[in-house]
Enzyme design. Structure first.
Site, PDB file in Angstrom:
ATOM      1  N   ASN A 135      -9.959  -0.644   0.438  1.00  0.00           N
ATOM      2  CA  ASN A 135      -8.520  -0.637   0.286  1.00  0.00           C
ATOM      3  C   ASN A 135      -8.145  -1.118  -1.063  1.00  0.00           C
ATOM      4  O   ASN A 135      -8.309  -2.408  -1.294  1.00  0.00           O
ATOM      5  CB  ASN A 135      -8.137  -1.378   1.488  1.00  0.00           C
ATOM      6  CG  ASN A 135      -6.513  -1.344   1.531  1.00  0.00           C
ATOM      7  OD1 ASN A 135      -6.011  -1.000   0.677  1.00  0.00           O
ATOM      8  ND2 ASN A 135      -6.055  -1.864   2.767  1.00  0.00           N
ATOM      9  N   HIS A 194      -3.467   6.617   2.798  1.00  0.00           N
ATOM     10  CA  HIS A 194      -3.675   5.291   2.365  1.00  0.00           C
ATOM     11  C   HIS A 194      -5.414   5.230   2.730  1.00  0.00           C
ATOM     12  O   HIS A 194      -5.461   5.312   4.159  1.00  0.00           O
ATOM     13  CB  HIS A 194      -2.860   4.281   2.680  1.00  0.00           C
ATOM     14  CG  HIS A 194      -3.350   2.796   2.461  1.00  0.00           C
ATOM     15  ND1 HIS A 194      -3.893   2.704   1.310  1.00  0.00           N
ATOM     16  CD2 HIS A 194      -3.460   1.904   3.223  1.00  0.00           C
ATOM     17  CE1 HIS A 194      -4.172   1.173   1.123  1.00  0.00           C
ATOM     18  NE2 HIS A 194      -3.810   0.851   2.421  1.00  0.00           N
ATOM     19  N   CYS A 232       0.792  -1.199   0.143  1.00  0.00           N
ATOM     20  CA  CYS A 232      -0.014  -0.168  -0.121  1.00  0.00           C
ATOM     21  C   CYS A 232       0.780   1.299   0.011  1.00  0.00           C
ATOM     22  O   CYS A 232       0.398   2.436  -0.240  1.00  0.00           O
ATOM     23  CB  CYS A 232      -0.840  -0.048   1.137  1.00  0.00           C
ATOM     24  SG  CYS A 232      -1.995  -1.614   1.307  1.00  0.00           S
TER      25      CYS A 232
HETATM   26  N1  ACO Z   1     -18.119  -9.184   9.498  1.00  0.00           N
HETATM   27  C1  ACO Z   1     -18.459  -9.437  10.791  1.00  0.00           C
HETATM   28  N2  ACO Z   1     -17.938  -9.863  11.791  1.00  0.00           N
HETATM   29  C2  ACO Z   1     -16.337  -9.739  11.381  1.00  0.00           C
HETATM   30  C3  ACO Z   1     -15.944  -9.634  10.085  1.00  0.00           C
HETATM   31  C4  ACO Z   1     -16.872  -9.097   9.143  1.00  0.00           C
HETATM   32  N3  ACO Z   1     -16.431  -8.881   7.800  1.00  0.00           N
HETATM   33  N4  ACO Z   1     -14.622  -9.518  10.223  1.00  0.00           N
HETATM   34  C5  ACO Z   1     -14.287  -9.964  11.400  1.00  0.00           C
HETATM   35  N5  ACO Z   1     -15.410 -10.240  11.923  1.00  0.00           N
HETATM   36  C6  ACO Z   1     -15.319 -10.659  13.428  1.00  0.00           C
HETATM   37  C7  ACO Z   1     -14.313 -11.367  13.922  1.00  0.00           C
HETATM   38  O1  ACO Z   1     -14.437 -12.829  13.561  1.00  0.00           O
HETATM   39  C8  ACO Z   1     -14.185 -11.218  15.273  1.00  0.00           C
HETATM   40  O2  ACO Z   1     -15.280 -11.954  16.001  1.00  0.00           O
HETATM   41  P1  ACO Z   1     -14.910 -12.891  17.371  1.00  0.00           P
HETATM   42  O3  ACO Z   1     -14.635 -11.722  18.349  1.00  0.00           O
HETATM   43  O4  ACO Z   1     -16.119 -13.588  17.378  1.00  0.00           O
HETATM   44  O5  ACO Z   1     -13.726 -13.626  17.048  1.00  0.00           O
HETATM   45  C9  ACO Z   1     -14.791  -9.684  15.623  1.00  0.00           C
HETATM   46  O6  ACO Z   1     -15.455  -9.250  14.212  1.00  0.00           O
HETATM   47  C10 ACO Z   1     -13.989  -8.811  15.735  1.00  0.00           C
HETATM   48  O7  ACO Z   1     -12.729  -8.944  14.932  1.00  0.00           O
HETATM   49  P2  ACO Z   1     -11.464  -7.927  14.998  1.00  0.00           P
HETATM   50  O8  ACO Z   1     -10.547  -8.372  14.025  1.00  0.00           O
HETATM   51  O9  ACO Z   1     -11.382  -7.818  16.640  1.00  0.00           O
HETATM   52  O10 ACO Z   1     -12.239  -6.525  14.563  1.00  0.00           O
HETATM   53  P3  ACO Z   1     -11.443  -5.182  14.315  1.00  0.00           P
HETATM   54  O11 ACO Z   1     -12.338  -4.115  15.091  1.00  0.00           O
HETATM   55  O12 ACO Z   1      -9.944  -5.193  14.673  1.00  0.00           O
HETATM   56  O13 ACO Z   1     -11.593  -4.870  12.761  1.00  0.00           O
HETATM   57  C11 ACO Z   1     -10.290  -4.724  10.929  1.00  0.00           C
HETATM   58  C12 ACO Z   1     -11.150  -5.586  11.971  1.00  0.00           C
HETATM   59  C13 ACO Z   1     -11.375  -3.837  10.206  1.00  0.00           C
HETATM   60  C14 ACO Z   1      -9.747  -5.648   9.868  1.00  0.00           C
HETATM   61  C15 ACO Z   1      -9.344  -3.857  11.623  1.00  0.00           C
HETATM   62  O14 ACO Z   1      -8.475  -4.643  12.366  1.00  0.00           O
HETATM   63  C16 ACO Z   1      -8.461  -3.258  10.366  1.00  0.00           C
HETATM   64  O15 ACO Z   1      -8.676  -2.417   9.671  1.00  0.00           O
HETATM   65  N6  ACO Z   1      -6.808  -3.532  10.533  1.00  0.00           N
HETATM   66  C17 ACO Z   1      -6.137  -2.586   9.564  1.00  0.00           C
HETATM   67  C18 ACO Z   1      -6.094  -3.421   8.355  1.00  0.00           C
HETATM   68  C19 ACO Z   1      -5.639  -2.463   7.308  1.00  0.00           C
HETATM   69  O16 ACO Z   1      -5.149  -1.110   7.367  1.00  0.00           O
HETATM   70  N7  ACO Z   1      -4.795  -3.073   6.155  1.00  0.00           N
HETATM   71  C20 ACO Z   1      -3.882  -2.223   5.415  1.00  0.00           C
HETATM   72  C21 ACO Z   1      -2.810  -2.837   4.818  1.00  0.00           C
HETATM   73  S1  ACO Z   1      -3.318  -4.087   3.761  1.00  0.00           S
HETATM   74  C22 ACO Z   1      -2.066  -4.222   2.327  1.00  0.00           C
HETATM   75  O17 ACO Z   1      -1.139  -3.542   2.601  1.00  0.00           O
HETATM   76  C23 ACO Z   1      -2.478  -5.322   1.328  1.00  0.00           C
END
Ligand code: ACO
Length: 320
Positions: free
Chosen positions: A269, A239, A114
């Site tokens: 993203n 980003h 990214c």
């Molecule tokens: N729908 C419903 N529930 C979901 C989903 C979904 N799409 N995805 C995950 N969950 C669930 C999980 O399974 C988890 O359930 P559990 O508690 O029963 O285990 C719960 O939601 C919470 O999951 P978390 O991972 O704790 O959710 P979080 O609030 O951290 O959000 C997210 C996840 C959106 C991915 C966040 O961590 C994030 O944005 N991280 C950064 C990602 C990023 O910036 N990437 C950029 C670089 S990518 C690249 O370079 C190619």
């Protein structure tokens, strides 16, 4: 070393619009979960006749036309991508051939996930300086939908396809600073060519934690190096991974939220394409104009981070 400024931008949207509700039909998720956790409402996926290359070509053509620079005037091409159809020829070489850009110039891809487009700007600046060139074409393009496991709700809701490009010009004086960094790790990983189909794996929490440190760090360093403050900057283009990441950084920096552009609601993203796509919208909607100062900040797989401070300019008729 001469500085660079941006003199033209372009983008290409993939044709298929996939809403959160569309995804909720196939994985256990909801529009409410995706919107509140990420700010994403819909994303674009390539149609049958599109791929990273067709999007890169369209974005590049649009950037050249907005810069009023002819293909034969381009003196280097750098493309940030992690999802090209070929490992070689590079995406940049394919665009060079299709646009009829001259042969005796440096043309290459950069893999910094990214952060790839911003790394690309700095690479292009170095190449223009070492070759004495005037105009560079810098592209970010991705076809991430082909790398998604559509049964994994942790990743399939986050990413989209697209491309953005800009034409840069070397300038005497001006304003330019950059910050580039990396810390090797597997938090975001995609297998290379092999027996197994490549898919994106991501430790979302670790990446979130990394991002909310990396963005303010880049912005702080750019301010220090450029001897300016965020008040002197017209727009910040980060980003577009997650709107909560950007909001977190705005709070941490006590910054003006109106200066931080967001479009992940419509594109998700798009990795290396996200900053140049957002930049094109910023320019085309006149949120930034000629003479304005921008900060562009990326973070992602590698792990990598990158920021540049630069100005929007106009084609300088006496050079090139
Ligand atoms: N729908 C419903 N529930 C979901 C989903 C979904 N799409 N995805 C995950 N969950 C669930 C999980 O399974 C988890 O359930 P559990 O508690 O029963 O285990 C719960 O939601 C919470 O999951 P978390 O991972 O704790 O959710 P979080 O609030 O951290 O959000 C997210 C996840 C959106 C991915 C966040 O961590 C994030 O944005 N991280 C950064 C990602 C990023 O910036 N990437 C950029 C670089 S990518 C690249 O370079 C190619």
């Amino acid at each position: 070393m001469k500085n660079i400024e941006i003199i033209g931008t372009g983008m290409a949207k993939a044709k298929r619009c996939i809403t959160n509700d569309d995804l909720a039909k196939t994985v256990d998720t909801s529009d409410e979960w995706i919107t509140t956790r990420t700010g994403i409402k819909e994303r674009r996926f390539c149609s049958e006749e599109e791929d990273a290359y067709t999007l890169a070509y369209e974005a590049a053509r649009n950037a050249l036309s907005s810069a009023n620079v002819k293909a034969e005037e381009i003196d280097c091409i750098v493309c940030g991508t992690i999802s090209g159809e070929y490992v070689t020829p590079s995406m940049a070489c394919l665009v060079q051939k299709e646009l009829g850009i001259k042969e005796d110039i440096p043309v290459l891809d950069v893999n910094a996930a990214c952060s790839g487009f911003i790394y690309g700007l700095e690479v292009a600046r170095g190449l223009l300086n070492s070759t004495g060139g005037s105009y560079g074409l810098v592209i970010g393009c991705e076809h991430l939908s082909k790398l998604l496991d559509m049964e994994d709700r942790n990743t399939c809701v986050l990413f989209g396809d697209g491309a953005g490009a800009c034409v840069i010009q070397t300038v005497e004086g001006g304003l330019y600073q950059s910050v580039l960094g990396a810390r090797g790790g597997y938090e975001i990983a995609v297998e290379g060519p092999g027996k197994e189909r490549s898919i994106i794996h991501m430790d979302g929490k670790a990446v979130f934690k990394f991002a909310v440190e990396a963005i303010p760090k880049c912005l702080h360093e750019l301010q220090k190096k450029g001897n300016i403050t965020l008040d002197d900057v017209d727009m910040v283009v980060c980003h577009q991974a997650n709107s909560r990441i950007i909001d977190h950084c705005i709070r941490k920096l006590h910054a003006d939220a109106g200066k931080f552009y967001k479009n992940m609601d419509r594109f998700g993203n798009t990795s290396a394409a996200s900053v140049p796509m957002a930049l094109d919208e910023v320019v085309k909607t006149k949120k930034a104009k000629v003479g304005d100062t921008l900060m562009l900040v990326g973070f992602g797989g590698g792990l990598t981070w990158a920021g540049v401070l630069l100005r929007i300019g106009e084609k300088h008729e006496t050079i090139g």
